[in-house]
Design a protein around this motif. Structure first.
Motif, mmCIF file in Angstrom:
data_model
loop_
_atom_site.group_PDB
_atom_site.id
_atom_site.type_symbol
_atom_site.label_atom_id
_atom_site.label_comp_id
_atom_site.label_asym_id
_atom_site.label_seq_id
_atom_site.Cartn_x
_atom_site.Cartn_y
_atom_site.Cartn_z
ATOM 1 N N TYR A 1 0.827 -1.215 0.000
ATOM 2 C CA TYR A 1 0.000 0.000 0.000
ATOM 3 C C TYR A 1 0.861 1.265 0.000
ATOM 4 O O TYR A 1 0.491 2.290 -0.597
ATOM 5 C CB TYR A 1 -0.897 0.020 1.237
ATOM 6 N N HIS B 1 -2.131 6.277 -4.936
ATOM 7 C CA HIS B 1 -3.361 6.556 -5.684
ATOM 8 C C HIS B 1 -4.588 5.933 -5.020
ATOM 9 O O HIS B 1 -5.726 6.268 -5.352
ATOM 10 C CB HIS B 1 -3.239 6.026 -7.118
ATOM 11 N N ARG B 2 -4.347 5.019 -4.068
ATOM 12 C CA ARG B 2 -5.474 4.410 -3.369
ATOM 13 C C ARG B 2 -6.185 5.430 -2.464
ATOM 14 O O ARG B 2 -7.313 5.211 -2.035
ATOM 15 C CB ARG B 2 -4.992 3.229 -2.516
ATOM 16 N N GLN C 1 -8.332 8.209 -1.832
ATOM 17 C CA GLN C 1 -9.361 8.878 -2.630
ATOM 18 C C GLN C 1 -9.710 10.262 -2.102
ATOM 19 O O GLN C 1 -10.093 11.138 -2.852
ATOM 20 C CB GLN C 1 -10.621 8.009 -2.676
ATOM 21 N N THR D 1 0.718 11.532 -6.240
ATOM 22 C CA THR D 1 -0.316 11.153 -7.214
ATOM 23 C C THR D 1 -0.558 12.245 -8.250
ATOM 24 O O THR D 1 -1.343 12.067 -9.162
ATOM 25 C CB THR D 1 -1.634 10.854 -6.486
ATOM 26 N N GLU E 1 1.542 2.759 -3.260
ATOM 27 C CA GLU E 1 0.365 2.974 -4.116
ATOM 28 C C GLU E 1 -0.512 4.097 -3.557
ATOM 29 O O GLU E 1 -1.648 3.882 -3.139
ATOM 30 C CB GLU E 1 -0.429 1.679 -4.247
#
Length: 960
Positions: free
Chosen positions: A896, A901-902, A904, A959, A899
């Motif tokens: 995680y 971009h997870r 939101q 991001t 990443e």
């Protein structure tokens, strides 16, 4: 021979399982009294247990001038003890050889038919020997001792003293079969002085004074391997109510206390829970503090009674510490009526007490009532459970005149605990016994006889009592006969004479308070005044022990406070809790908490502001040392609300700074230190130096290096001028840490070595570990692994030598770091796991956090944008340990982390100067609900957040 203190060795053989127990305690008491009467300087010690090996060892070690033996003799066998205290027989020749020593000038064999031993000793050395030719009664033995020694210790020839002793023994017993074998050895020339009583003698006396545990002897003996250091440190004593658990715990303390460096300590969980003062932090925490303070004591015997009576939360906390301290040096014995949590029994020794056999139950009746009355009441054994506690209630009813019909009715009703209430009501029918009971309620369950006597006589001063001494002794006799009061000898101060202490059960205190009711106000004040005077005199003479006396002294202060005698409560608190007070310096913070609280409140009530400041500081310090940081902060703040002198307020503000520092709120810590500055002009310079030292630490944590250096330079120079080397070393160490964090490694290294040299020179051994730990980190940062390994090994060695658990776990953390740097991944992971576990168990959250930050740093160093999962397996395991998560969850967390971009959305509540704003990340961009953002598309809130460290801003940027 030249004058010197006489050395007397007492060897009293009283096996726990002897068929014919002898009154060794009466004889040792007579010996102590007669030595005191001689007026000669004497050191007296004892052999415990009185085994052949221990006697040989004691004679060689102590080199006594006088040996006194008390026990069962005989022409063929002599009854001694084995290493457990059980009965064993040896030949007279074996014992004689143990006693024969060139330094022994007088040997008294005060038992039946000991002439065979004396004859052998006479052939081996030149001592004068007193022995017997026949049966010797207890009365004759004690009378001979009390009349022989006052004369014998003051002369080189004991013949005249022997004749006097025999004459007095005959007067009480009609028969005194003593024989004197003359020798050429003479005692050293007597020197006037006092008695020096070794702790071994006190421990032996306690063993000899303990009531017989009829029917439980073998269970006591079987505990010896556990007491001597078996693998498990915890034993549970369980059984149904009234099975005699409390008495069994007392017998354990008496029988095995000699094995430990300190006297046994007793914790009654029911008493603690019921009598500790109420506080916003709850009784559970205070109960826990009292228990933990005692269990943390190394090499001691801790007896915890009434486990089942403690609140459920307190029980759980106790079980936690037992699981956390599997290698504790202390032996912890816990009494619990009914089965405890099965988890608590895992790995612990369990002794289950059950009903006695009919034979042993009758023996209890016979011991208490005598043969004739026991036989008359043998029938009761068919109507009650054969439990010692239940039998004790029956005995009390019989001795208090309950008729057989009434007794049968009580037995049919199953009445048990009400029997105590009946006993109290009957014995307090006597005015003297009632007055004594009230004095006991005022002083608590364990207090010196002298203090109770003073309270009794003072409270009786307004009555028509003719002889207070006689009245007091009669009242004591009544309560002892009813088995409501016990008397034991306690050596509160090492080397001093032991003195009598009264003990009563907490059940008795409750029932007495309910049934008797409070004394008149004038009588209570008289009792309080007498108790206060005794406590204050002992505090000034430094003859109070925090272990034995903290509870009753605190009760006295509380009583004074309740009666409006606040001056007395304040004076007593200050006598023991001032800067160099014995209770304050004891380190037993849980024990002094009540005294500090009561005397602090008393001082504030009467406007003794300097005393209030000092007592409030001690109260806060007690809370702080016990880990109750919120309570500590409350106590320190209360000082600021008083009219305490500026110096006290400075100390309170400094203490609040330390509380904030411990909470890792370094900005708040600095604010308190800055606030203390306004009182600096009226404070001693030494206090100012301590303040600036603490302030420098806060500056350092806030990365304000110039201010930290300025303060530390001043402190180091002041400590150098005042020749306070230890404080200077501490300031130098802090300076080295500042330079190390600034990247000035050579300067830091130089100062660390200066600290090491200074600490070694002045013998400040406990301050060797900090610089060694920091030097390990410094060398690791330089990648100089051999040097790092050497410093880490030395740090661990020092931590072990000073037995400091904090530095032991930090040294292990440094070991994990070193192993990691050397590529020993598995070793590093194992060390991190054990370090985090130990630090958590021992209550060192900062060590856990340091380990966590270091592990996270290793993860960061091994991560790449594409492959978080490639972090080494060992580091992932370490991360799982410090985060407290399963390994599979850590693997997911590392994935995680790469990443972002997870994410939101993010919502931040931002307190601006004018309002609370909502700053939002919607997965693509940031926005703010302020007017400026709606106009410009940017605002001060967004720009401010972008510069903050450790905020979601940096996550979102990945991001964009």
């Amino acid at each position: 021979m030249t004058g010197e203190a006489l050395r007397v060795l007492f060897a009293g053989s009283a096996p726990l399982d002897s068929d014919a127990p002898i009154a060794v305690d009466d004889e040792s008491s007579a010996l102590l009294t007669s030595i005191r009467a001689s007026g000669v300087s004497v050191s007296v010690s004892a052999v415990t247990p009185a085994s052949l090996d221990q006697i040989r060892l004691a004679v060689r070690r102590e080199k006594p001038h006088v040996i006194h033996f008390a026990g069962h003799g005989g022409p063929e066998l002599v009854e001694l003890e084995d290493h457990r205290g059980a009965r064993v027989h040896v030949t007279p020749i074996s014992l004689a050889e143990a006693f024969a020593d060139p330094d022994v000038a007088l040997l008294v064999l005060n038992g039946c038919d000991t002439e065979s031993i004396g004859r052998v000793v006479a052939d081996l050395c030149e001592a004068h020997i007193v022995c017997t030719e026949d049966y010797l009664s207890h009365e004759a033995a004690a009378r001979f001792v009390s009349s022989f020694y006052p004369l014998a210790l003051g002369t080189s020839d004991p013949r005249a003293a022997f004749d006097t002793g025999v004459s007095f023994a005959r007067q009480v017993a009609g028969h005194a079969p003593y024989h004197l074998i003359g020798g050429s050895r003479v005692l050293p020339r007597p020197v006037p002085g006092v008695i020096d009583v070794d702790r071994s003698f006190v421990a032996a006396r306690r063993r000899h004074q303990a009531p017989r545990m009829i029917g439980r002897e073998q269970q006591l003996l079987d505990l010896h391997p556990f007491m001597a250091g078996a693998s498990t440190p915890v034993a549970w004593i369980t059984g149904p109510p009234l099975v005699g658990i409390s008495s069994f715990l007392q017998a354990i303390g008496a029988q095995f206390g000699w094995l430990f460096d300190t006297p046994p300590t007793e914790v009654d969980l029911r008493y603690v829970a019921e009598h500790i003062p109420a506080s916003p932090h709850g009784d559970v925490q205070q109960t826990w503090d009292h228990v933990k303070a005692r269990i943390d004591t190394d090499a001691s015997l801790v007896l915890v009674d009434n486990f089942e009576k403690a609140p459920a939360d307190a029980q759980q906390r106790l079980l936690e510490i037992l699981r956390e301290k599997p290698d504790a040096k202390a032996r912890i014995v816990i009494g619990c009526a009914g089965p405890p949590d099965v988890r608590a029994l895992a790995g612990a020794l369990t002794v289950e007490l059950g009903a006695l056999s009919r034979e042993y139950a009758y023996a209890i009746l016979e011991q208490a009532l005598g043969s004739a009355r026991a036989e008359k009441h043998r029938w009761v054994l068919d109507h009650v459970p054969l439990l010692p506690g239940r039998l004790g209630i029956v005995v009390g009813d019989i001795e208090n005149g309950v008729g057989q019909d009434r007794l049968r009715a009580l037995l049919r009703s199953g009445d048990s605990r009400a029997g105590l209430a009946r006993q109290v009501e009957r014995v307090t029918g006597s005015k003297a016994a009632k007055r004594l009971s009230r004095c006991l309620v005022a002083a608590g369950p364990h207090m010196p006889r002298e203090a109770v006597f003073a309270a009794f006589t003072r409270s009786a001063s307004h009555t028509t009592t003719v002889d207070a001494q006689s009245s007091f002794e009669d009242a004591v006799s009544v309560l002892r006969h009813a088995r409501l009061l016990w008397v034991s000898e306690v050596q509160a101060v090492p080397g001093h004479l032991p003195e009598a202490y009264f003990s009563v059960s907490n059940d008795f205190l409750r029932v007495a308070q309910d049934r008797i009711g409070p004394a008149p106000s004038s009588e209570r004040k008289d009792s309080a005044t007498a108790l206060f005077e005794i406590a204050l005199d002992r505090a000034r003479d430094d003859t109070l022990s925090v272990t034995n006396d903290a509870r009753w002294v605190s009760k006295v202060a509380q009583l004074c406070h309740e009666l409006g005698m606040d001056g007395e409560a304040t004076e007593l608190g200050m006598a023991l809790l001032h800067k160099d007070g014995s209770f304050r310096l004891s380190g037993s913070f849980a024990e002094v908490e009540l005294l500090a609280k009561v005397s602090f409140d008393a001082a504030r009530r009467i406007g003794e502001w300097d005393a209030a400041g000092q007592l409030g500081l001690v109260l806060g310090e007690s809370y702080y040392k016990l880990g109750r940081v919120d309570a500590a902060a409350d106590a320190f703040r209360q000082i600021l609300t008083t009219q305490a002198p500026p110096g006290r307020k400075l100390q309170a503000l400094r203490a609040l700074g330390q509380v904030s520092y411990r909470r890792r709120d370094y900005a708040a810590s600095l604010d308190f230190y800055q606030a203390a500055e306004e009182h600096v002009s009226e404070a001693p310079e030494d206090t100012v130096a301590t303040l600036r030292h603490h302030r420098a630490k806060a500056y350092f944590r806030l990365h304000r290096i110039p201010e930290a250096v300025e303060d530390l330079d001043w402190v180091i120079e002041y400590r150098r001028k005042t020749n306070d080397v230890r404080s200077m070393i501490k300031a130098q160490h802090e300076m080295a840490r500042v330079w190390q964090s600034s990247g000035e490694l050579e300067e830091a290294e130089k100062i660390y070595h200066l600290v090491l040299s200074g600490a070694e020179t002045v013998g400040f051994k406990k301050f060797l570990a900090p610089p060694l730990y920091q030097l390990t980190l410094l060398e690791l940062s330089r990648a100089r692994l051999p040097q790092a390994r050497d410093y880490q090994a030395r740090c661990r060695q020092v931590a072990n030598e000073i037995e400091d658990p904090f530095w032991q776990v930090l040294a292990d953390l440094a070991g994990a770091m070193t192993a990691h740097a050397e590529g020993r991944w598995s070793d590093s992971a194992s060390l991190i796991t054990s370090t985090v576990q130990q630090a958590t168990q021992l209550g060192f959250p900062q060590v856990v956090e340091d380990a966590r930050q270091w592990v996270r740093a290793q993860v960061e160093q091994r991560r790449t944008p594409q492959s978080a999962h490639r972090a080494s397996e060992a580091i992932a395991d370490m991360l799982a340990n410090v985060e407290g998560l399963p390994a599979r969850k850590i693997a997911k967390a590392l994935r995680y982390a790469e990443e972002p971009h997870r994410i939101q959305s993010i919502i931040i509540r931002f307190d601006s100067e004018s309002a609370t704003r909502s700053v939002t990340w919607d997965g693509e961009k940031w926005s703010c609900d302020c007017d400026l953002f709606s106009q410009k598309g940017n605002c001060s809130h967004l720009v401010g957040i972008s510069f903050m460290e450790d905020t979601p801003w940096k996550w979102s940027k990945k991001t964009m």
